[in-house]
Design an enzyme around this catalytic site. Sequence first.
Site, PDB file in Angstrom:
ATOM      1  N   ASP A  50       0.849  -1.198   0.000  1.00  0.00           N
ATOM      2  CA  ASP A  50       0.000   0.000   0.000  1.00  0.00           C
ATOM      3  C   ASP A  50       0.879   1.241   0.000  1.00  0.00           C
ATOM      4  O   ASP A  50       1.658   1.449   0.931  1.00  0.00           O
ATOM      5  CB  ASP A  50      -0.905  -0.002   1.242  1.00  0.00           C
ATOM      6  CG  ASP A  50      -2.016  -1.030   1.128  1.00  0.00           C
ATOM      7  OD1 ASP A  50      -2.800  -0.950   0.166  1.00  0.00           O
ATOM      8  OD2 ASP A  50      -2.088  -1.919   2.001  1.00  0.00           O
ATOM      9  N   GLY A 109      -7.288  -2.127   9.034  1.00  0.00           N
ATOM     10  CA  GLY A 109      -8.091  -2.428  10.213  1.00  0.00           C
ATOM     11  C   GLY A 109      -9.488  -1.845  10.230  1.00  0.00           C
ATOM     12  O   GLY A 109     -10.101  -1.738  11.296  1.00  0.00           O
ATOM     13  N   ASP A 133     -10.329  -5.503  -1.449  1.00  0.00           N
ATOM     14  CA  ASP A 133      -9.338  -4.965  -0.516  1.00  0.00           C
ATOM     15  C   ASP A 133     -10.002  -4.184   0.612  1.00  0.00           C
ATOM     16  O   ASP A 133     -10.616  -3.133   0.378  1.00  0.00           O
ATOM     17  CB  ASP A 133      -8.379  -4.054  -1.308  1.00  0.00           C
ATOM     18  CG  ASP A 133      -7.247  -3.499  -0.452  1.00  0.00           C
ATOM     19  OD1 ASP A 133      -7.126  -3.886   0.719  1.00  0.00           O
ATOM     20  OD2 ASP A 133      -6.469  -2.682  -0.995  1.00  0.00           O
TER      21      ASP A 133
HETATM   22  C1  DX5 Z   1      -6.584   0.265   2.760  1.00  0.00           C
HETATM   23  C2  DX5 Z   1      -5.559  -0.615   2.114  1.00  0.00           C
HETATM   24  C3  DX5 Z   1      -5.696  -2.072   2.395  1.00  0.00           C
HETATM   25  C4  DX5 Z   1      -5.553  -2.428   3.838  1.00  0.00           C
HETATM   26  C5  DX5 Z   1      -6.048  -3.797   4.086  1.00  0.00           C
HETATM   27  O1  DX5 Z   1      -6.467   1.523   2.252  1.00  0.00           O
HETATM   28  O2  DX5 Z   1      -5.633  -0.452   0.697  1.00  0.00           O
HETATM   29  O3  DX5 Z   1      -4.797  -2.826   1.592  1.00  0.00           O
HETATM   30  O4  DX5 Z   1      -4.244  -2.334   4.303  1.00  0.00           O
HETATM   31  O5  DX5 Z   1      -5.951  -4.001   5.454  1.00  0.00           O
HETATM   32  P1  DX5 Z   1      -7.115  -4.667   6.315  1.00  0.00           P
HETATM   33  O6  DX5 Z   1      -7.169  -6.115   5.887  1.00  0.00           O
HETATM   34  O7  DX5 Z   1      -6.620  -4.475   7.684  1.00  0.00           O
HETATM   35  O8  DX5 Z   1      -8.391  -3.936   6.008  1.00  0.00           O
HETATM   36 ZN    ZN Z   2      -4.517  -1.866  -0.550  1.00  0.00          ZN
END
Ligand code: DX5
Ligand code: ZN
Length: 209
Positions: free
Chosen positions: A31, A141, A171
């Site tokens: 990310d 999270g 995602d």
């Molecule tokens: C949010 C990100 C995601 C996130 C996923 O902006 O693009 O990739 O890190 O993390 P979790 O699984 O914790 O939602």
């Molecule tokens: Zn992401």
Amino acid sequence: MLISTSFLSSKNIPKDLMKLNKTDTDYIHVDVMDSKFVKNKSLPFSEMKNIYKYTDKRLDVHLMVKNPYKYIEQYATLNVEYITVHLELDEDIEDLLNYIKSFGLKCGLAIKPTTPVKDLVPFLPLLDLVIVMSVEPGQGGQEFISGIEDKIKELKTLIQEYKSKALISVDGGINEETKKLCSAASILVSGSFILKEDDFQKQIDKLRN
Ligand code: DX5
Ligand code: ZN
């Protein structure tokens, strides 16, 4: 189901990447945030590029940035399979996708929770991946936004209708329960659900089947 593990919420990136390298996660989801397209900012590329020391998994790079060209050029030097940019950018999207392809990489478009899937139609022939965001981008999270499951199904139908090769990735907020809403997808991106337990492989197994 393919699994792409995000280390956005990691408190010790080298340690977690080395642990993940021993699991069967298909990708490491990177990310990238610039504090312009989203509020938060990720590590600068000069530090991020060191992840090659801790993982030999292929990378799935998610660019949450306003001016992606520089980032594409930088990240293209890593062990990358996909680079994804956001459809909501005020840029020539086709040109951006072709720029990613010019490095011999697969290209993706990500859509925020409120962006309609039909906006992807003009780009479907060019795309290898669509990331459907199930949370507002910018932070790990968060909770899966209900109703996204309908968008995933709608997108699957569009991809078939337009005979696109694009895979669907979901995602944000993925866990044992919310994964059930994503059966039309091919890739699940998960961060906190995998990293919150000591046994990463056990968490990945819960998502995979
Ligand atoms: C949010 C990100 C995601 C996130 C996923 O902006 O693009 O990739 O890190 O993390 P979790 O699984 O914790 O939602
Ligand atoms: Zn992401």
